[in-house]
Scaffold this active site. Structure first.
Site, PDB file in Angstrom:
ATOM      1  N   HIS A  20      67.560  32.417  -4.824  1.00  0.00           N
ATOM      2  CA  HIS A  20      66.384  31.735  -5.370  1.00  0.00           C
ATOM      3  C   HIS A  20      66.768  30.365  -5.915  1.00  0.00           C
ATOM      4  O   HIS A  20      67.899  30.154  -6.334  1.00  0.00           O
ATOM      5  CB  HIS A  20      65.803  32.600  -6.498  1.00  0.00           C
ATOM      6  CG  HIS A  20      64.502  32.101  -7.025  1.00  0.00           C
ATOM      7  ND1 HIS A  20      64.390  31.490  -8.249  1.00  0.00           N
ATOM      8  CD2 HIS A  20      63.263  32.126  -6.493  1.00  0.00           C
ATOM      9  CE1 HIS A  20      63.126  31.161  -8.459  1.00  0.00           C
ATOM     10  NE2 HIS A  20      62.420  31.546  -7.415  1.00  0.00           N
ATOM     11  N   ASP A 114      70.398  39.511  -9.019  1.00  0.00           N
ATOM     12  CA  ASP A 114      69.073  38.931  -9.206  1.00  0.00           C
ATOM     13  C   ASP A 114      68.054  39.961  -8.719  1.00  0.00           C
ATOM     14  O   ASP A 114      67.738  40.030  -7.533  1.00  0.00           O
ATOM     15  CB  ASP A 114      68.974  37.622  -8.421  1.00  0.00           C
ATOM     16  CG  ASP A 114      67.584  37.011  -8.497  1.00  0.00           C
ATOM     17  OD1 ASP A 114      66.685  37.618  -9.109  1.00  0.00           O
ATOM     18  OD2 ASP A 114      67.385  35.922  -7.921  1.00  0.00           O
ATOM     19  N   LYS A 153      56.406  40.072 -12.231  1.00  0.00           N
ATOM     20  CA  LYS A 153      56.027  40.190 -10.817  1.00  0.00           C
ATOM     21  C   LYS A 153      55.404  41.555 -10.531  1.00  0.00           C
ATOM     22  O   LYS A 153      54.627  41.698  -9.614  1.00  0.00           O
ATOM     23  CB  LYS A 153      57.261  40.010  -9.929  1.00  0.00           C
ATOM     24  CG  LYS A 153      57.749  38.581  -9.878  1.00  0.00           C
ATOM     25  CD  LYS A 153      58.790  38.408  -8.785  1.00  0.00           C
ATOM     26  CE  LYS A 153      59.171  36.965  -8.608  1.00  0.00           C
ATOM     27  NZ  LYS A 153      60.038  36.423  -9.661  1.00  0.00           N
TER      28      LYS A 153
END
Ligand SMILES: Cc1ncc(COP(=O)(O)O)c(C=O)c1O
Length: 183
Positions: A20, A114, A153
């Protein structure tokens, strides 16, 4: 936040090439020297996993030796500061984190998974050890492990909240932090 705690200018860091942009920002902001792990890509252009063979100290040493930013540095004397891996890519690629911890224990002391898209994994046995840490999971001998998870999210309504989970050899804890999102 994890990188500001861990990485100093000039440190060699091992990073998933399919990462990312917040990780790229971390490289720039800390002044680290990146060594990239390269995932496979099929003829549809879909990014697959990083081959297991890339997760060995020898393979990483070869990459350090070939890195033009590290010309003249003895790869054998470099101890990479951190490894950051996208744990669940947008295509759903997951790694067995116990395999990776085991392969690098004693070589890279700090692992960062991550898990932006994976906060739910600890709540279903289907995921087994295909997420960084959870109840009754073994602790690595010498490593500090971070998992960063974007709770926002999965749980709309808690705005931009993210969390950092920490697992170390003697004790583990978890803390809530803010998002890397600018908006
Ligand atoms: C793979 C990945 N890592 C990190 C982030 C950043 O997470 P956050 O929004 O919690 O700062 C995102 C956000 O889209 C992401 O997709």
């Amino acid at each position: 936040m994890v990188w500001h705690h861990t990485v100093a200018p000039g440190d060699v860091v091992v990073v998933d090439r399919n990462c990312h942009k917040s990780i790229l920002h971390s490289i720039i902001m800390t002044g680290a020297v990146p060594v990239f792990l390269t995932p496979t890509r099929n003829h549809y252009g879909i990014i697959g996993p990083i081959p297991q063979s890339e997760f060995s100290p020898e393979a990483i040493e070869r990459k350090i030796a070939a890195n033009p930013l590290l010309a003249g540095v003895d790869a054998k004397k470099v101890k990479p500061r951190i490894l950051t891996l996208t744990q669940s890519t947008y295509d759903g690629v997951l790694y067995n984190t116990e395999t990776i911890k085991h392969a690098l224990d004693g070589y890279i002391d700090t692992l960062h998974f991550d898990e932006a898209w994976l906060p739910h994994a600890a709540f279903h046995k289907f995921y087994g050890s295909f997420h960084a840490m959870g109840k009754n999971r073994p602790r690595p001998k010498d490593q500090l492990v971070f998992a960063t998870q974007s709770t926002h999210k999965l749980l709309a309504g808690i705005s931009q909240a993210s969390q950092v989970l920490v697992q170390d050899a003697p004790s583990a804890s978890s803390t809530a932090t803010s998002s890397t999102r600018p908006t």
